[in-house]
Design a protein around this motif. Structure first.
Motif, PDB file in Angstrom:
ATOM      1  N   MET A  40       0.835  -1.152  -0.105  1.00  0.00           N
ATOM      2  CA  MET A  40      -0.132   0.125   0.184  1.00  0.00           C
ATOM      3  C   MET A  40       0.850   1.166  -0.153  1.00  0.00           C
ATOM      4  O   MET A  40       0.462   2.208  -0.704  1.00  0.00           O
ATOM      5  CB  MET A  40      -1.032  -0.137   1.533  1.00  0.00           C
ATOM      6  CG  MET A  40      -2.028  -1.096   1.066  1.00  0.00           C
ATOM      7  SD  MET A  40      -2.982  -0.942   2.643  1.00  0.00           S
ATOM      8  CE  MET A  40      -3.949  -2.325   2.460  1.00  0.00           C
ATOM      9  N   GLU A  41       2.028   1.217   0.648  1.00  0.00           N
ATOM     10  CA  GLU A  41       2.898   2.434   0.877  1.00  0.00           C
ATOM     11  C   GLU A  41       3.660   2.646  -0.725  1.00  0.00           C
ATOM     12  O   GLU A  41       3.622   3.752  -1.076  1.00  0.00           O
ATOM     13  CB  GLU A  41       3.811   2.102   1.865  1.00  0.00           C
ATOM     14  CG  GLU A  41       3.367   2.261   3.434  1.00  0.00           C
ATOM     15  CD  GLU A  41       3.182   3.622   3.893  1.00  0.00           C
ATOM     16  OE1 GLU A  41       3.793   4.556   3.277  1.00  0.00           O
ATOM     17  OE2 GLU A  41       2.580   3.715   5.081  1.00  0.00           O
ATOM     18  N   ALA A  42       3.981   1.529  -0.998  1.00  0.00           N
ATOM     19  CA  ALA A  42       4.828   1.640  -2.300  1.00  0.00           C
ATOM     20  C   ALA A  42       3.679   2.165  -3.656  1.00  0.00           C
ATOM     21  O   ALA A  42       4.016   3.074  -4.381  1.00  0.00           O
ATOM     22  CB  ALA A  42       5.112   0.126  -3.034  1.00  0.00           C
ATOM     23  N   ARG A  43       2.379   1.756  -3.268  1.00  0.00           N
ATOM     24  CA  ARG A  43       1.347   2.293  -4.238  1.00  0.00           C
ATOM     25  C   ARG A  43       1.084   3.904  -4.058  1.00  0.00           C
ATOM     26  O   ARG A  43       1.093   4.711  -5.115  1.00  0.00           O
ATOM     27  CB  ARG A  43       0.081   1.472  -4.118  1.00  0.00           C
ATOM     28  CG  ARG A  43      -1.049   1.843  -5.320  1.00  0.00           C
ATOM     29  CD  ARG A  43      -0.856   1.646  -6.565  1.00  0.00           C
ATOM     30  NE  ARG A  43      -2.127   2.113  -7.218  1.00  0.00           N
ATOM     31  CZ  ARG A  43      -2.005   2.256  -8.532  1.00  0.00           C
ATOM     32  NH1 ARG A  43      -0.860   2.081  -9.185  1.00  0.00           N
ATOM     33  NH2 ARG A  43      -3.151   2.507  -9.111  1.00  0.00           N
ATOM     34  N   ALA A  44       1.237   4.046  -2.931  1.00  0.00           N
ATOM     35  CA  ALA A  44       0.907   5.593  -2.763  1.00  0.00           C
ATOM     36  C   ALA A  44       2.109   6.394  -2.980  1.00  0.00           C
ATOM     37  O   ALA A  44       1.885   7.441  -3.588  1.00  0.00           O
ATOM     38  CB  ALA A  44       0.897   5.597  -0.893  1.00  0.00           C
ATOM     39  N   ALA A  45       3.302   5.715  -3.004  1.00  0.00           N
ATOM     40  CA  ALA A  45       4.330   6.755  -3.549  1.00  0.00           C
ATOM     41  C   ALA A  45       4.501   6.697  -5.201  1.00  0.00           C
ATOM     42  O   ALA A  45       4.741   7.739  -5.623  1.00  0.00           O
ATOM     43  CB  ALA A  45       5.710   5.727  -3.133  1.00  0.00           C
ATOM     44  N   GLU A  46       3.936   5.667  -5.452  1.00  0.00           N
ATOM     45  CA  GLU A  46       3.617   5.761  -7.149  1.00  0.00           C
ATOM     46  C   GLU A  46       2.710   6.644  -7.478  1.00  0.00           C
ATOM     47  O   GLU A  46       2.793   7.476  -8.517  1.00  0.00           O
ATOM     48  CB  GLU A  46       3.213   4.461  -7.794  1.00  0.00           C
ATOM     49  CG  GLU A  46       4.505   3.376  -7.669  1.00  0.00           C
ATOM     50  CD  GLU A  46       4.122   1.958  -8.029  1.00  0.00           C
ATOM     51  OE1 GLU A  46       2.871   1.728  -8.210  1.00  0.00           O
ATOM     52  OE2 GLU A  46       4.752   1.010  -8.208  1.00  0.00           O
ATOM     53  N   LEU A  47       1.590   6.777  -6.540  1.00  0.00           N
ATOM     54  CA  LEU A  47       0.753   7.771  -6.963  1.00  0.00           C
ATOM     55  C   LEU A  47       1.054   9.135  -6.659  1.00  0.00           C
ATOM     56  O   LEU A  47       0.725  10.053  -7.647  1.00  0.00           O
ATOM     57  CB  LEU A  47      -0.827   7.475  -6.315  1.00  0.00           C
ATOM     58  CG  LEU A  47      -1.459   6.274  -6.554  1.00  0.00           C
ATOM     59  CD1 LEU A  47      -2.395   5.877  -5.385  1.00  0.00           C
ATOM     60  CD2 LEU A  47      -2.124   6.368  -7.683  1.00  0.00           C
ATOM     61  N   GLU A  48       1.896   9.470  -5.839  1.00  0.00           N
ATOM     62  CA  GLU A  48       2.369  10.864  -5.590  1.00  0.00           C
ATOM     63  C   GLU A  48       3.330  11.154  -6.585  1.00  0.00           C
ATOM     64  O   GLU A  48       3.515  12.338  -7.031  1.00  0.00           O
ATOM     65  CB  GLU A  48       2.845  10.846  -3.995  1.00  0.00           C
ATOM     66  CG  GLU A  48       1.649  10.899  -3.019  1.00  0.00           C
ATOM     67  CD  GLU A  48       2.064  10.880  -1.690  1.00  0.00           C
ATOM     68  OE1 GLU A  48       1.679  11.250  -0.601  1.00  0.00           O
ATOM     69  OE2 GLU A  48       3.466  10.490  -1.401  1.00  0.00           O
ATOM     70  N   SER A  49       4.030  10.367  -7.057  1.00  0.00           N
ATOM     71  CA  SER A  49       5.205  10.499  -7.988  1.00  0.00           C
ATOM     72  C   SER A  49       4.589  11.153  -9.379  1.00  0.00           C
ATOM     73  O   SER A  49       5.465  11.644 -10.116  1.00  0.00           O
ATOM     74  CB  SER A  49       6.271   9.501  -7.998  1.00  0.00           C
ATOM     75  OG  SER A  49       5.742   8.528  -8.821  1.00  0.00           O
ATOM     76  N   GLY A  50       3.592  10.491  -9.828  1.00  0.00           N
ATOM     77  CA  GLY A  50       2.835  10.685 -10.967  1.00  0.00           C
ATOM     78  C   GLY A  50       3.399   9.651 -11.834  1.00  0.00           C
ATOM     79  O   GLY A  50       3.123   9.939 -13.361  1.00  0.00           O
ATOM     80  N   ARG A  51       3.923   8.559 -11.622  1.00  0.00           N
ATOM     81  CA  ARG A  51       4.496   7.615 -12.571  1.00  0.00           C
ATOM     82  C   ARG A  51       3.052   6.913 -13.012  1.00  0.00           C
ATOM     83  O   ARG A  51       3.471   5.946 -13.672  1.00  0.00           O
ATOM     84  CB  ARG A  51       5.577   6.656 -11.785  1.00  0.00           C
ATOM     85  CG  ARG A  51       6.901   7.407 -11.655  1.00  0.00           C
ATOM     86  CD  ARG A  51       7.908   6.330 -10.991  1.00  0.00           C
ATOM     87  NE  ARG A  51       7.374   5.591 -10.047  1.00  0.00           N
ATOM     88  CZ  ARG A  51       7.759   5.667  -8.660  1.00  0.00           C
ATOM     89  NH1 ARG A  51       8.684   6.502  -8.321  1.00  0.00           N
ATOM     90  NH2 ARG A  51       7.466   5.072  -7.606  1.00  0.00           N
ATOM     91  N   VAL A  52       2.292   6.855 -12.137  1.00  0.00           N
ATOM     92  CA  VAL A  52       0.938   6.125 -12.624  1.00  0.00           C
ATOM     93  C   VAL A  52       0.031   6.929 -13.201  1.00  0.00           C
ATOM     94  O   VAL A  52      -0.109   8.033 -12.983  1.00  0.00           O
ATOM     95  CB  VAL A  52       0.175   5.612 -11.101  1.00  0.00           C
ATOM     96  CG1 VAL A  52      -0.968   4.993 -11.300  1.00  0.00           C
ATOM     97  CG2 VAL A  52       1.241   4.866 -10.332  1.00  0.00           C
TER      98      VAL A  52
END
Length: 69
Positions: A40-52
């Motif tokens: 969940m933390e990794a997904r949150a980091a991806e969402l915040e970085s804009g890579r998703v």
């Protein structure tokens, strides 16, 4: 983009709650909960970085493009 940041915050909150709930459980249950919280933390980091890429944004873009034709 604000939807993704909101989702990232919800993911972080859920991960924190999952870790708190796993305290006092068996080591296997705690390890599984920790893996899920890390995901969940990794997904949150991806969402915040804009890579998703947000599929909703893609669909809205295609819709706007099609209407403009």
């Amino acid at each position: 983009m604000s939807r993704m940041k909101k989702q990232a915050e919800q993911n972080r909150t859920a991960a924190k709650e999952l870790r708190e709930r796993s305290r006092g459980t068996s080591p296997a249950t705690r390890a599984r909960a920790e893996r899920q919280a890390d995901a969940m933390e990794a997904r949150a980091a991806e969402l915040e970085s804009g890579r998703v890429t947000d599929v909703t944004d893609q669909v809205l873009g295609l819709w706007s493009w099609a209407r403009g034709r």
